[in-house]
Design a protein around this motif. Structure first.
Motif, PDB file in Angstrom:
ATOM      1  N   GLU A 280       0.803  -1.293  -0.018  1.00 32.18           N
ATOM      2  CA  GLU A 280      -0.010  -0.036  -0.060  1.00 32.18           C
ATOM      3  C   GLU A 280       0.863   1.282  -0.097  1.00 32.18           C
ATOM      4  OE1 GLU A 280      -3.209   2.142   2.904  1.00 32.18           O
ATOM      5  OE2 GLU A 280      -3.507  -0.025   2.667  1.00 32.18           O
ATOM      6  N   GLU A 281       1.801   1.214   0.905  1.00 35.05           N
ATOM      7  CA  GLU A 281       2.804   2.473   0.791  1.00 35.05           C
ATOM      8  C   GLU A 281       3.252   2.715  -0.519  1.00 35.05           C
ATOM      9  OE1 GLU A 281       6.774   3.920   3.461  1.00 35.05           O
ATOM     10  OE2 GLU A 281       5.575   2.415   4.301  1.00 35.05           O
ATOM     11  N   TYR A 282       3.740   1.556  -1.274  1.00 31.26           N
ATOM     12  CA  TYR A 282       4.334   1.675  -2.408  1.00 31.26           C
ATOM     13  C   TYR A 282       3.509   2.097  -3.621  1.00 31.26           C
ATOM     14  CZ  TYR A 282       6.937   0.081  -6.721  1.00 31.26           C
ATOM     15  OH  TYR A 282       7.576  -0.112  -7.742  1.00 31.26           O
ATOM     16  N   ALA A 283       2.172   1.685  -3.275  1.00 30.77           N
ATOM     17  CA  ALA A 283       1.168   2.081  -4.182  1.00 30.77           C
ATOM     18  C   ALA A 283       0.859   3.650  -4.238  1.00 30.77           C
ATOM     19  CB  ALA A 283      -0.124   1.209  -4.156  1.00 30.77           C
ATOM     20  N   LYS A 284       1.116   4.285  -3.044  1.00 40.63           N
ATOM     21  CA  LYS A 284       0.699   5.833  -3.060  1.00 40.63           C
ATOM     22  C   LYS A 284       1.856   6.539  -3.767  1.00 40.63           C
ATOM     23  CE  LYS A 284      -1.161   5.348   1.604  1.00 40.63           C
ATOM     24  NZ  LYS A 284      -0.790   5.600   3.083  1.00 40.63           N
ATOM     25  N   LEU A 285       2.859   6.020  -4.353  1.00 37.80           N
ATOM     26  CA  LEU A 285       3.905   6.595  -5.268  1.00 37.80           C
ATOM     27  C   LEU A 285       3.322   6.903  -6.701  1.00 37.80           C
ATOM     28  CD1 LEU A 285       6.929   4.636  -3.932  1.00 37.80           C
ATOM     29  CD2 LEU A 285       6.209   7.108  -3.165  1.00 37.80           C
ATOM     30  N   PHE A 286       2.284   6.327  -6.816  1.00 38.74           N
ATOM     31  CA  PHE A 286       1.722   6.319  -8.338  1.00 38.74           C
ATOM     32  C   PHE A 286       0.596   7.003  -8.458  1.00 38.74           C
ATOM     33  CE2 PHE A 286       4.346   2.573  -7.652  1.00 38.74           C
ATOM     34  CZ  PHE A 286       5.120   2.628  -8.820  1.00 38.74           C
ATOM     35  N   SER A 287       0.214   7.683  -9.818  1.00 39.77           N
ATOM     36  CA  SER A 287      -0.923   8.272  -9.845  1.00 39.77           C
ATOM     37  C   SER A 287      -1.908   7.195 -10.612  1.00 39.77           C
ATOM     38  CB  SER A 287      -0.813   9.372 -11.103  1.00 39.77           C
ATOM     39  OG  SER A 287      -2.070   9.728 -11.542  1.00 39.77           O
ATOM     40  N   ALA A 288      -3.452   7.494 -10.173  1.00 37.28           N
ATOM     41  CA  ALA A 288      -4.291   6.620 -10.479  1.00 37.28           C
ATOM     42  C   ALA A 288      -4.744   6.750 -11.972  1.00 37.28           C
ATOM     43  CB  ALA A 288      -5.567   6.654  -9.820  1.00 37.28           C
TER      44      ALA A 288
END
Length: 148
Positions: free
Chosen positions: A43-51
């Motif tokens: 989840e922390e890693y996913a926050k680095l990306f734009s949806a």
């Protein structure tokens, strides 16, 4: 854009190989894969990306796993991808469900992985691994004490 696909990884002995073999649960890459709390940091890693922008990102396990392989083997980015392509244990380590002949990613992706997975995140992961191992050890000691 980041999209996590739910996947249940098989245990090493059920990892599909084209030559009817099974992965050994005693292999160093299998053991290390079990030590790393991959899902805790997804989840922390996913926050680095734009949806909204860009292609779907690789999963955290693939990103971190590839960087760990590179460091442990002391290989170049290209050689790391070649090693992964050739080795079913490395493919299991980065989260693939079964062996594949084609490289799972381009070597240029490692540049992006290094930018996103910094020293602070690595330290968090290391602390979590150490804490989990200490907790496990404490439980074993308590269990042993209770049996005496």
């Amino acid at each position: 854009m980041y999209r996590k696909e739910e996947q249940l990884l098989p245990p090493p002995e059920k990892f599909e190989l084209p030559f009817e073999g099974k992965l050994s649960p005693n292999n160093r890459w299998v053991i290390m894969a079990e030590l790393i709390p991959w899902d805790d940091f997804e989840e922390e890693y996913a926050k680095l990306f734009s949806a909204e922008k860009g292609a779907p990102a690789k999963l955290f396990r693939m990103a971190l796993g590839t960087l760990i392989i590179k460091e442990k083997l002391g290989t170049s980015d290209r050689e790391t991808i070649e090693q992964i392509r050739e080795n079913p244990y490395l493919q299991y380590f980065i989260g693939l469900n079964c062996y594949q002949q084609e490289p799972p990613l381009e070597s240029s992706m490692l540049v992006h992985f290094r930018k996103r997975i910094d020293g602070e995140l690595i330290n968090k992961i290391n602390k979590k691994i150490v804490k989990r191992e200490i907790d496990k050890s404490d439980k074993e000691v308590k269990k042993k004490d209770c049996l005496q």
